[in-house]
Design an enzyme around this catalytic site. Structure first.
Site, short mmCIF file in Angstrom:
data_model
loop_
_atom_site.label_atom_id
_atom_site.label_comp_id
_atom_site.label_asym_id
_atom_site.label_seq_id
_atom_site.Cartn_x
_atom_site.Cartn_y
_atom_site.Cartn_z
N ARG A 80 0.83 -1.20 0.00
CA ARG A 80 0.00 0.00 0.00
C ARG A 80 0.87 1.25 0.00
NH1 ARG A 80 -1.86 0.78 4.34
NH2 ARG A 80 -1.27 -1.07 5.50
N TYR A 208 -1.65 -3.44 -6.70
CA TYR A 208 -1.49 -4.13 -5.42
C TYR A 208 -2.74 -4.07 -4.53
CZ TYR A 208 -0.37 -5.23 -0.67
OH TYR A 208 -0.43 -5.77 0.59
N LYS A 217 -9.89 -2.19 1.50
CA LYS A 217 -9.63 -1.05 2.39
C LYS A 217 -10.34 0.22 1.92
CE LYS A 217 -7.32 -3.51 5.25
NZ LYS A 217 -6.10 -4.15 4.96
N HIS A 237 -10.74 -2.32 11.25
CA HIS A 237 -9.67 -3.20 10.78
C HIS A 237 -9.49 -4.31 11.81
CE1 HIS A 237 -5.19 -3.44 9.27
NE2 HIS A 237 -5.97 -4.26 8.60
N SER A 259 -1.60 -3.66 10.23
CA SER A 259 -1.24 -4.51 9.10
C SER A 259 -0.03 -5.39 9.43
CB SER A 259 -0.94 -3.65 7.88
OG SER A 259 -2.06 -2.86 7.59
N CYS A 261 0.31 -7.69 11.64
CA CYS A 261 0.55 -7.86 13.07
C CYS A 261 -0.25 -9.01 13.66
CB CYS A 261 0.26 -6.56 13.82
SG CYS A 261 1.49 -5.30 13.46
N ASP A 286 -9.74 -9.69 8.55
CA ASP A 286 -9.14 -8.37 8.29
C ASP A 286 -10.10 -7.21 8.60
OD1 ASP A 286 -6.77 -6.96 7.36
OD2 ASP A 286 -7.91 -6.41 5.58
N ARG A 375 1.86 -12.21 -0.69
CA ARG A 375 0.50 -12.45 -0.19
C ARG A 375 -0.13 -13.67 -0.83
NH1 ARG A 375 -1.91 -8.84 3.86
NH2 ARG A 375 -0.23 -7.39 4.22
P1 GTP Z 1 -2.78 -7.70 7.25
O1 GTP Z 1 -3.32 -8.70 6.29
O2 GTP Z 1 -1.63 -6.92 6.70
O3 GTP Z 1 -3.82 -6.79 7.83
O4 GTP Z 1 -2.06 -8.53 8.43
P2 GTP Z 1 -2.52 -9.48 9.63
O5 GTP Z 1 -2.79 -8.65 10.83
O6 GTP Z 1 -3.60 -10.40 9.18
O7 GTP Z 1 -1.18 -10.28 9.95
P3 GTP Z 1 -0.80 -11.83 9.80
O8 GTP Z 1 -1.64 -12.73 10.67
O9 GTP Z 1 -0.76 -12.16 8.37
O10 GTP Z 1 0.67 -11.85 10.41
C1 GTP Z 1 1.72 -11.09 9.90
C2 GTP Z 1 3.04 -11.66 10.30
O11 GTP Z 1 3.15 -11.77 11.72
C3 GTP Z 1 3.30 -13.05 9.73
O12 GTP Z 1 4.63 -13.14 9.30
C4 GTP Z 1 3.05 -13.96 10.91
O13 GTP Z 1 3.78 -15.17 10.83
C5 GTP Z 1 3.49 -13.10 12.10
N1 GTP Z 1 2.73 -13.42 13.34
C6 GTP Z 1 1.39 -13.61 13.45
N2 GTP Z 1 1.03 -13.93 14.72
C7 GTP Z 1 2.18 -13.93 15.44
C8 GTP Z 1 2.47 -14.18 16.84
O14 GTP Z 1 1.59 -14.46 17.66
N3 GTP Z 1 3.76 -14.07 17.21
C9 GTP Z 1 4.75 -13.74 16.32
N4 GTP Z 1 6.00 -13.66 16.77
N5 GTP Z 1 4.52 -13.52 15.01
C10 GTP Z 1 3.26 -13.60 14.57
C1 SPV Z 2 -3.16 -4.50 5.14
O1 SPV Z 2 -2.17 -3.90 4.68
O2 SPV Z 2 -3.66 -4.21 6.24
C2 SPV Z 2 -3.75 -5.64 4.40
C3 SPV Z 2 -3.33 -5.83 3.02
O3 SPV Z 2 -4.62 -6.32 4.91
S1 SPV Z 2 -4.11 -4.65 1.99
O4 SPV Z 2 -5.27 -5.29 1.35
O5 SPV Z 2 -3.14 -4.26 0.97
O6 SPV Z 2 -4.55 -3.52 2.73
MN MN Z 3 -5.28 -5.46 6.84
#
Ligand code: GTP
Ligand code: SPV
Ligand code: MN
Length: 590
Positions: A80, A208, A217, A237, A259, A261, A286, A375
């Protein structure tokens, strides 16, 4: 969703309003042809085959990853672009200090020049879509026009797209107009514009995710948050997940983490073996739309139909569900490839990359093999912990709201807000280290209230006031918590094992909401003592757990001073109640 072909009307005939808008855009953009998306499997297969023939998609190893494809984006279009994302309201104050702002007329004029003739030699796709279950009164519709077949394939997975959505638009009359072109994929000619007062989006120059899949979003957060304010609900979010305890009782929670996290991972968490009898039901990973219900509780739907998730870090140990989900019918973007055409990414414990995400021979000197923001796009139903409650038009009732950030220090593992009003301050105080999900420096702490800094379509001051007002209408408000899975020790190692083990913290929260678990008062909220958490079978050093469950008053006095300065930036828009909550916290810290 598909009707028998011989009975179908031509799609433009279903809605004059949509057809008229498409015609205006056609005249401006001059495409070679116009394709209305029906939303059936044959159409998706044909589009996929077309992209494979054009070498824009690579078919992955059919034994190991059946139905999966790889897409490589332009190397300068991988995340983004918050610096090029604008909220265009008549008054700049409505957009607030949290948004880049442009005058709507000026923005339209600028975008018109970019869009003029931009689809020559291309097909213009019309994607009617519905955010939320087709039958839900909480759902909202939109139409995305795009010249990117990759975007079409993503939207077909991420939303309920096609004829059924158009029929609803024809009935309801109202829809968000989203115009998108990849343009030249030139970062110098790239803008993501939002016109909440017109229910319109214009996006140019990027293919993207968050920049280009306009239902996500742009619509479901930026435009929807604006609408939600005028209509008395919240567009957030947040993931939505149901937790069934060994007694068979299910509670749903909604968690706002910035994001990359951990939302996707938490939403499909695999309980640790030492917590038998627990079940996880994924509703969303999400975005959540939250409505006060007639019973005084908060009810949530997931407006999406798929996941657009972070690939790196996914493996059978961290998250078996996620790993299984992406082994079939998945569209990968910017991962690496093994010699036998399997996708590869950092965090996998087997296989080895031969081509990096740009398709070059892999050379570790050039950085990671998969892009850190690579992704997967996959239907929600492919998730082993998918719950059909996701289709419930009434949504699910929310027992707890959880805010969380990525903080190597400062924030403890978990704390509980005293009540809703304090919870709004806790949400507003969210800060987190930046990630690869957005263009820019990674790993610097920034303020990200409610994980909405990139996504709130209006002034944060007014948004916090709206949160307070929604809470005031709830007779049974959710409990509010803050978590941090990302505390590190002096060597930079994570103190908390995370992933499935996070269920221990969630179980404590649900017990708190039921008035069952113990907690200790602290100046920032209520913390568990290590003994209040279920640590049976957990391998963690006692000192690490003690550190995770404590706060440093000096550090928090500094944190509060920074928060005070940040909130002060919202001037007269900052609700007095939040200032009072912050002052109370400062008093308790001494
Ligand atoms: P967006 O799609 O960007 O909104 O992200 P999200 O909040 O859905 O994050 P996602 O669950 O995809 O995790 C992002 C990264 O954090 C990945 O590389 C995961 O492996 C890592 N991660 C997720 N949960 C944990 C956790 O509990 N501990 C640690 N250390 N890493 C984590
Ligand atoms: C984020 O960045 O929080 C995502 C991926 O979930 S996007 O759809 O690009 O916003
Ligand atoms: Mn997101």
């Amino acid at each position: 969703m598909a009707a028998p072909a011989h009975k179908m009307t031509a799609m433009p005939e279903l809605s004059r309003a949509v057809a008229d808008w498409v015609e205006t855009v056609r005249e401006l953009t001059q495409p070679r042809s116009v394709h209305w998306i029906e939303g059936n499997d044959a159409e998706a297969r044909e589009l996929t085959a077309q992209l494979v023939r054009a070498r824009e998609l690579t078919v992955l190893n059919a034994q190991e990853f059946p139905g999966c494809h790889l897409y490589r984006s332009s190397p300068n279009d991988v995340a983004r672009v918050e610096h090029l994302t604008y909220i265009c309201t008549r008054s700049q104050e409505d957009a607030g200090p949290n948004n880049h702002w442009m005058d709507p007329q000026q923005a339209h004029a600028r975008m018109r020049e970019l869009f003029r003739g931009c689809m020559r030699e291309r097909t213009l796709y019309v994607i009617p879509y519905c955010m939320g279950p087709l039958e839900s009164p909480m759902s909202r519709r939109g139409v995305e026009i795009t010249d990117s077949p990759y975007v079409v394939l993503n939207m077909l997975i991420m939303t309920r797209a096609g004829r059924a959505a158009l029929e609803l638009i024809a009935r309801d009359g109202r829809f968000v107009k989203g115009l998108h072109s990849i343009g030249e994929l030139d970062p110098e000619r790239r803008f993501i514009m939002h016109y909440p007062e017109e229910l319109a989006i214009e996006s140019y120059g990027s293919g993207y995710g968050g920049n280009a899949l306009l239902g996500k979003k742009c619509h479901a957060l930026r435009i929807a948050s604006w609408q939600a304010r005028t209509e008395g609900w919240l567009a957030e979010h947040m993931l939505i997940v149901g937790l069934q305890n060994p007694e068979g009782e299910t509670h749903y929670i909604a968690c706002a983490f910035p994001s990359a996290c951990g939302k996707t991972n938490l939403a499909m968490l695999v309980p640790p073996e030492s917590m038998p009898g627990w079940r996880v039901l994924t509703i969303g990973e999400d975005i959540a739309w939250l409505h006060p219900g007639p019973d005084g509780r908060l009810w949530a739907i997931n407006p999406e139909a798929g996941c657009f998730g972070v690939v790196p870090g996914t493996n059978p140990q961290t998250n078996r569900n996620a790993y299984e989900m992406i082994r079939r019918d998945t569209l990968f973007t910017n991962v690496a490839l093994t010699a036998d055409n399997q996708p590869w990414w950092e965090g996998l414990t087997s296989g080895k990359p031969v081509l990096d995400w740009q398709g070059r021979p892999y050379d570790p000197a050039r950085g990671p093999a998969a892009h850190p923001n690579s992704r997967f796009t996959v239907a929600a139903r492919g998730n082993p912990s998918y719950s059909s409650r996701m289709e419930d038009p009434a949504g699910v009732p929310i027992t707890a709201i959880v805010f969380g950030g990525r903080r190597r220090e400062v924030a403890p593992l978990v704390y509980e807000a005293r009540d809703w009003r304090h919870g709004v301050l806790v949400g507003a105080s969210l800060a987190s280290e930046t990630t690869a999900a957005a263009v820019g420096q990674v790993g610097v702490v920034r303020r990200d209230p409610m994980a909405m800094q990139p996504f709130c379509g209006y002034n944060f001051g007014d948004y916090w006031q709206h949160w307070l007002e929604v809470g005031a209408r709830l007779t049974r408000p959710p409990g509010v918590f803050h978590v941090n899975w990302f505390r590190r020790d002096s060597e930079g190692k994570f103190l908390w094992p995370g992933y499935g083990e996070n269920l221990r913290v969630l179980a404590w929260m649900l017990d708190r909401c039921a008035g069952k678990a113990g907690a200790t008062e602290s100046p920032i909220g209520r913390l568990p003592l290590p003994a209040d958490l279920n640590t049976r079978g957990l391998s963690i050093r006692p000192e690490a757990l003690a550190a995770l469950c404590s706060i440093d008053a000096d550090v928090w006095r500094r944190e509060c001073a920074q928060l005070r300065e940040y909130l002060g930036g919202y001037g007269s828009h900052l609700p007095a109640a939040l200032r009072a909550e912050l002052e109370a916290t400062e008093r308790r810290l001494g």
